[in-house]
Design a protein around this motif. Structure first.
Motif, PDB file in Angstrom:
ATOM      1  N   VAL A 169      -9.398   9.841 -12.988  1.00 50.30           N
ATOM      2  CA  VAL A 169      -8.533   8.731 -12.529  1.00 50.30           C
ATOM      3  C   VAL A 169      -8.985   7.427 -13.171  1.00 50.30           C
ATOM      4  N   LEU A 170     -10.294   7.185 -13.144  1.00 51.58           N
ATOM      5  CA  LEU A 170     -10.840   5.939 -13.690  1.00 51.58           C
ATOM      6  C   LEU A 170     -10.676   5.890 -15.207  1.00 51.58           C
ATOM      7  N   ASP A 171     -10.908   7.020 -15.869  1.00 48.06           N
ATOM      8  CA  ASP A 171     -10.827   7.054 -17.340  1.00 48.06           C
ATOM      9  C   ASP A 171      -9.403   6.827 -17.848  1.00 48.06           C
ATOM     10  N   ASN A 172      -8.402   7.218 -17.037  1.00 47.22           N
ATOM     11  CA  ASN A 172      -7.012   7.131 -17.500  1.00 47.22           C
ATOM     12  C   ASN A 172      -6.290   5.842 -17.073  1.00 47.22           C
ATOM     13  N   ASN A 173      -7.040   4.897 -16.527  1.00 48.32           N
ATOM     14  CA  ASN A 173      -6.481   3.582 -16.182  1.00 48.32           C
ATOM     15  C   ASN A 173      -5.170   3.710 -15.387  1.00 48.32           C
ATOM     16  N   LEU A 174      -5.261   4.398 -14.226  1.00 48.84           N
ATOM     17  CA  LEU A 174      -4.052   4.663 -13.458  1.00 48.84           C
ATOM     18  C   LEU A 174      -3.540   3.444 -12.684  1.00 48.84           C
TER      19      LEU A 174
ATOM     20  N   HIS B 259       0.821  -1.218   0.000  1.00 48.47           N
ATOM     21  CA  HIS B 259       0.000   0.000   0.000  1.00 48.47           C
ATOM     22  C   HIS B 259       0.856   1.269   0.000  1.00 48.47           C
ATOM     23  N   GLU B 260       2.009   1.207   0.686  1.00 43.48           N
ATOM     24  CA  GLU B 260       2.913   2.364   0.684  1.00 43.48           C
ATOM     25  C   GLU B 260       3.351   2.662  -0.754  1.00 43.48           C
ATOM     26  N   ALA B 261       3.747   1.609  -1.468  1.00 42.94           N
ATOM     27  CA  ALA B 261       4.205   1.781  -2.849  1.00 42.94           C
ATOM     28  C   ALA B 261       3.045   2.202  -3.760  1.00 42.94           C
ATOM     29  N   LEU B 262       1.896   1.532  -3.572  1.00 44.60           N
ATOM     30  CA  LEU B 262       0.735   1.788  -4.431  1.00 44.60           C
ATOM     31  C   LEU B 262       0.208   3.217  -4.228  1.00 44.60           C
ATOM     32  N   GLY B 263       0.197   3.661  -2.966  1.00 49.90           N
ATOM     33  CA  GLY B 263      -0.264   5.019  -2.663  1.00 49.90           C
ATOM     34  C   GLY B 263       0.617   6.071  -3.322  1.00 49.90           C
ATOM     35  N   SER B 264       1.944   5.866  -3.220  1.00 52.84           N
ATOM     36  CA  SER B 264       2.883   6.822  -3.839  1.00 52.84           C
ATOM     37  C   SER B 264       2.751   6.810  -5.356  1.00 52.84           C
ATOM     38  N   LEU B 265       2.599   5.613  -5.907  1.00 51.16           N
ATOM     39  CA  LEU B 265       2.476   5.465  -7.373  1.00 51.16           C
ATOM     40  C   LEU B 265       1.238   6.217  -7.888  1.00 51.16           C
ATOM     41  N   LEU B 266       0.121   6.003  -7.198  1.00 44.88           N
ATOM     42  CA  LEU B 266      -1.136   6.618  -7.633  1.00 44.88           C
ATOM     43  C   LEU B 266      -1.084   8.142  -7.474  1.00 44.88           C
ATOM     44  N   ALA B 267      -0.509   8.590  -6.341  1.00 43.00           N
ATOM     45  CA  ALA B 267      -0.392  10.044  -6.103  1.00 43.00           C
ATOM     46  C   ALA B 267       0.432  10.685  -7.224  1.00 43.00           C
ATOM     47  N   TYR B 268       1.516  10.015  -7.610  1.00 37.02           N
ATOM     48  CA  TYR B 268       2.377  10.557  -8.679  1.00 37.02           C
ATOM     49  C   TYR B 268       1.611  10.609 -10.000  1.00 37.02           C
ATOM     50  N   ARG B 269       0.890   9.529 -10.322  1.00 37.71           N
ATOM     51  CA  ARG B 269       0.179   9.478 -11.606  1.00 37.71           C
ATOM     52  C   ARG B 269      -0.965  10.502 -11.656  1.00 37.71           C
ATOM     53  N   ILE B 270      -1.637  10.707 -10.521  1.00 39.07           N
ATOM     54  CA  ILE B 270      -2.714  11.722 -10.492  1.00 39.07           C
ATOM     55  C   ILE B 270      -2.108  13.110 -10.688  1.00 39.07           C
ATOM     56  N   SER B 271      -0.933  13.343 -10.069  1.00 41.06           N
ATOM     57  CA  SER B 271      -0.307  14.673 -10.182  1.00 41.06           C
ATOM     58  C   SER B 271       0.116  14.987 -11.617  1.00 41.06           C
ATOM     59  N   LEU B 272       0.295  13.943 -12.438  1.00 42.90           N
ATOM     60  CA  LEU B 272       0.627  14.181 -13.850  1.00 42.90           C
ATOM     61  C   LEU B 272      -0.603  14.694 -14.613  1.00 42.90           C
ATOM     62  N   LEU B 273      -1.795  14.290 -14.119  1.00 43.56           N
ATOM     63  CA  LEU B 273      -3.035  14.732 -14.779  1.00 43.56           C
ATOM     64  C   LEU B 273      -3.382  16.162 -14.372  1.00 43.56           C
ATOM     65  N   SER B 274      -3.234  16.470 -13.072  1.00 45.42           N
ATOM     66  CA  SER B 274      -3.482  17.845 -12.621  1.00 45.42           C
ATOM     67  C   SER B 274      -2.592  18.119 -11.413  1.00 45.42           C
ATOM     68  N   PRO B 275      -2.005  19.326 -11.318  1.00 44.61           N
ATOM     69  CA  PRO B 275      -1.071  19.607 -10.212  1.00 44.61           C
ATOM     70  C   PRO B 275      -1.791  19.567  -8.868  1.00 44.61           C
ATOM     71  N   ILE B 276      -1.421  18.597  -8.037  1.00 42.64           N
ATOM     72  CA  ILE B 276      -2.125  18.409  -6.754  1.00 42.64           C
ATOM     73  C   ILE B 276      -1.156  17.701  -5.812  1.00 42.64           C
TER      74      ILE B 276
END
Length: 826
Positions: A681-686, A640-657
């Motif tokens: 998030v769902l549409d971009n298959n993160l 979960h630590e890895a998955l959380g960081s991965l998802l946060a990074y990928r979301i930040s590529l879509l919009s600065p957050i």
């Protein structure tokens, strides 16, 4: 003497004790006397010591018909144990048999606790059987003329092999055995392991793949039907918003009758901090237990630990609050009851602990499960099924641990020296180094003699000299002494001794905890409230305090993660809970635990859903802290630590957050001050596996994690010296020395094998990259259910409160959570 007569000696001795040999014991005697190597799979307390010590003695009698009149001196067998605490036990059992059949064989112990006087005597004349640890065996290999010591060695037994496998101590054993096979021509190697998922592989790692030893080996299983009964301590009133730690101590009153009704009880906690806390609460609420309840964990001084172990054997203690320090085979038959506090995080660990009760062959083991928060009842339900199925975890062996190999080559160079052409085939034949290339081997030889290309200017890294005949040898006495002091692969934070001002040693505590305390602060340790007076030369000087409130120490190794096996069982149970949540509460066939969870599941359904097998749940809601997004993979905190960081990074590529991330064994939370566009998030298959390593690298600050990992590698490889006894180097100085080396390699020598190893270990062992890929693969096949909730749900509550706990002191956390509960219950 033929085999039949030899076996008769053993069987007669057994019947004189009033025992009957088990089938697995006879099989092992037979296989050993036929010259086989092997792995014995047997549970704790089943008589495994006699399964292997007896045939070692019988083989000696066969080779020495005049044994009663003519004793052949010298070391004949080595018994390796991972815990010093077990050595006395094994010594007593082994010496008893050797004496009672009049074999004339002697048994000795050599560990870090062995006095210098005994070691000196052993140097002159070794016992016939030596009981030792992996580290002490390496120290013997680091002594002059070690080949003469081991020349007539007939057998090596590696006890508790499942504990060494999957650690660098296991690699240390592989290398030591590779040398002993050459030095002692007639060697038989045996391992003893409790149940693990990959027993065949465990045998291969022990003996070496494709080796002669492996070809001539057997796997023997003790098919003892051990009955294990799991009984959950279910609270009478179930909270609807569970949180960690809250429920545990609230069930203290339920535990006391169990303790009172048993002769002896072991209360297993997962961490030393939890152990201290439970002991303290038990004693303050039930002072009548004074003198009848004790505590046992690895940081308490040796005398106290041995006293506690002896008191359990004598049944003079009613209960012991302990950690995994009592997990392994410390043998005491009378333990009647086991209580597991909180989820054990793994099936094998749980079964090992359960096996402590009804420790006699054939006895039923009863283990009580006490949840520290309500959702842990799902774990209890899952564990019951796991126990029935005997579903236990694999232990994954290390590959290409170059730091351990550097240490081992220095060990050989400190003693007699070595010729690389002699050692290369031995190293190559081990499981860990089966894929090592000639190029890597040459790099390592270059590293130990010149300190690698970027450190050639510094003499301190040129430890080994190449002599005229091509022998690699350490000739500097200072280098040899420092190396012997640092042999081992267990790297922990610097440990400080805790002592009273007026004298008296209490135990050890990690530097990072003490560094946060000021003189006058009170902390709980070894069941006492102690006031810090001052810290002086690696010693924490304290005095007793009467203050009621005290800080509870925590240790860095405190947080274990779910095993993959446990995660899978938990998900199955969660899906079963989902099925039960749609039918009446007394659903036929549902466990007591799932029935007890009714109020939580009802409340969860009111706010959100309980995910089914083909569903992956995401919950979002807003509180005064900001916008919360909670994801539930049920894969354990490391994934979960890895998955959380991965998802946060990928979301930040879509919009600065920007996010703060929290996680536990069930899921993870992304918290932000602006709302996430979840549809995007769902549409971009993160949750895609594509570019996983690349994105992980960027998202996790993998370089920082590898830098921390490199500290351990640098210590094991001997690049950083940890200090002399009673004059250890401070942890922060070690860290800065290793960081400097890390930076040098990063900037000037990016192909350095030890530098690259730090990244490999970060991904393989810390972030469990393999498990992460499997989790993403599973999620991509599930239907993603996004629930936009009004407020926090029962499933999300433990994750939110865990995050608060990291930030606030315990009193503030309690207050804050009570306020949150009040608003949620309305």
């Amino acid at each position: 003497m033929n085999k039949k007569k030899l076996i008769n000696i053993a069987e007669t001795w057994f019947s004189n004790q009033g025992w009957k040999a088990f089938a697995f014991q006879k099989q092992t005697w037979d296989a050993f006397l036929k010259g086989k190597n092997g792995l014995l799979n047997a549970p704790t307390g089943s008589g495994k010591t006699y399964a292997l010590w007896i045939p070692i003695v019988l083989a000696y009698l066969k080779q020495n018909p005049n044994y009663k009149t003519k004793h052949r001196k010298g070391l004949k067998a080595i018994w390796i144990t991972p815990l010093r605490a077990l050595s006395v036990e094994i010594e007593q059992a082994a010496q008893r048999f050797a004496n009672e059949i009049d074999s004339g064989l002697s048994v000795g112990i050599r560990t870090g606790d062995t006095p210098q006087k005994i070691r000196a005597a052993q140097k002159k004349s070794m016992p016939d059987l030596l009981i030792t640890t992996p580290e002490s065996l390496q120290l013997l290999l680091a002594s002059k003329d070690y080949d003469k010591t081991f020349k007539n060695l007939q057998a090596v037994v590696v006890d508790e092999w499942h504990e060494l496998l999957g650690t660098k101590r296991g690699v240390q054993m592989e290398l030591a055995l590779s040398r002993l096979k050459t030095v002692s021509g007639e060697l038989r190697i045996w391992g003893i392991s409790a149940t693990i998922g990959n027993l065949e592989q465990a045998r291969e790692v022990l003996l070496g793949p494709n080796s002669e030893a492996f070809e001539n080996s057997v796997l023997i299983k003790a098919r003892l039907k051990k009955k294990i009964k799991v009984q959950s301590i279910i609270p009478k009133k179930m909270e609807r918003f569970p949180w960690r730690g809250h429920l545990g101590l609230h069930l203290l009153d339920e535990v006391v009758p169990i303790i009172k009704n048993s002769k002896t009880t072991l209360l297993f906690t997962n961490t030393r901090s939890q152990c201290e806390l439970w002991f303290q609460k038990l004693m303050s609420k039930y002072p009548e237990f004074a003198g009848e309840v004790a505590m046992h964990h690895g940081s308490i001084n040796k005398e106290t630990r041995l006293w506690v172990e002896q008191a359990i054997r004598n049944e003079t203690l009613k209960a012991v609050v302990c950690t995994s320090s009592l997990d392994l085979g410390v043998d005491f038959a009378p333990v009647e009851t086991i209580i597991q506090i909180g989820g054990p995080k793994g099936v094998a660990r749980f079964m090992q602990r359960a096996g402590r009760s009804g420790h006699q062959p054939g006895g039923e083991s009863v283990i009580y499960f006490l949840p520290t928060h309500a959702i842990e009842l799902i774990e209890a339900s899952a564990l019951q099924k796991a126990v029935k199925k005997q579903a236990v975890e694999d232990r994954i062996p290390y590959l290409l641990s170059f730091d351990v190999l550097v240490q081992y080559l220095t060990t050989l160079a400190v003693s007699n020296g070595f010729f690389p052409n002699d050692i290369w085939p031995e190293v190559k034949a081990t499981f860990c180094f089966q894929t090592i290339t000639k190029e890597q081997w040459r790099w390592l030889l270059n590293f130990v003699t010149k300190g690698s290309q970027s450190l050639q200017a510094y003499d301190e890294y040129k430890k080994i000299e190449i002599e005229e005949d091509g022998r690699f040898k350490v000739n500097n006495r200072g280098v040899a002494m420092r190396h012997r002091l640092q042999i081992g692969t267990i790297v922990s934070d610097a440990m400080l001794s805790v002592k009273y001002m007026k004298g008296g040693y209490i135990g050890t505590i990690e530097e990072w905890f003490v560094s946060k305390l000021k003189p006058g602060d009170v902390f709980t340790f070894a069941g006492r409230n102690l006031e810090l007076v001052h810290i002086k030369s690696m010693q924490v000087l304290v005095r007793r305090s009467k203050k009621k409130t005290a800080k509870v120490p925590s240790w860095m190794g405190g947080r274990m993660a779910f095993s993959a096996q446990m995660s899978e069982l938990l998900r199955e149970e969660m899906y079963a809970a989902s099925a039960s949540s749609t039918v009446t509460s007394n659903a036929a066939g549902k466990s007591e635990e799932l029935k007890a969870l009714r109020p939580i599941l009802d409340r969860q359904l009111k706010e959100s859903i309980v995910p089914k097998q083909d569903e992956f749940l995401i919950e979002t809601f807003k509180t005064r802290e900001g916008y919360h997004a909670i994801f539930y993979p049920f894969e354990g905190r490391f994934v979960h630590e890895a998955l959380g960081s991965l998802l946060a990074y990928r979301i930040s590529l879509l919009s600065p957050i920007t996010f703060s991330i929290a996680f536990n064994d069930y899921g993870f939370e992304l918290l932000s001050d602006q709302e996430i566009d979840m549809q995007q998030v769902l549409d971009n298959n993160l949750f895609s596996e594509a570019y996983l390593m690349d994105d992980l690298y960027k998202s996790l600050n993998a370089t920082e994690m590898a830098r921390r990992k490199f500290r351990d590698i640098a210590v094991i490889a001997g690049m950083v010296f940890t200090g002399y006894p009673n004059k250890m180097i401070k942890s922060k100085h070690l860290q800065s020395s290793s960081q400097l080396l890390f930076s040098v390699f990063r900037d000037y020598e990016a192909d350095n094998l030890l530098y690259l190893q730090s990244f490999r270990e970060t991904f393989e062992h810390q972030l469990e990259e393999g498990r992460l890929r499997l989790a993403l693969d599973r999620i991509s096949g599930q239907k993603i259910v996004w629930k936009n909730c009004e407020k926090p749900t029962p499933f999300s509550f433990p994750i939110i409160t865990d995050r608060l706990r990291e930030k606030l002191s315990s009193e503030k956390v309690e207050d804050r959570i009570r306020k949150m509960l009040k608003s949620l219950e309305q």
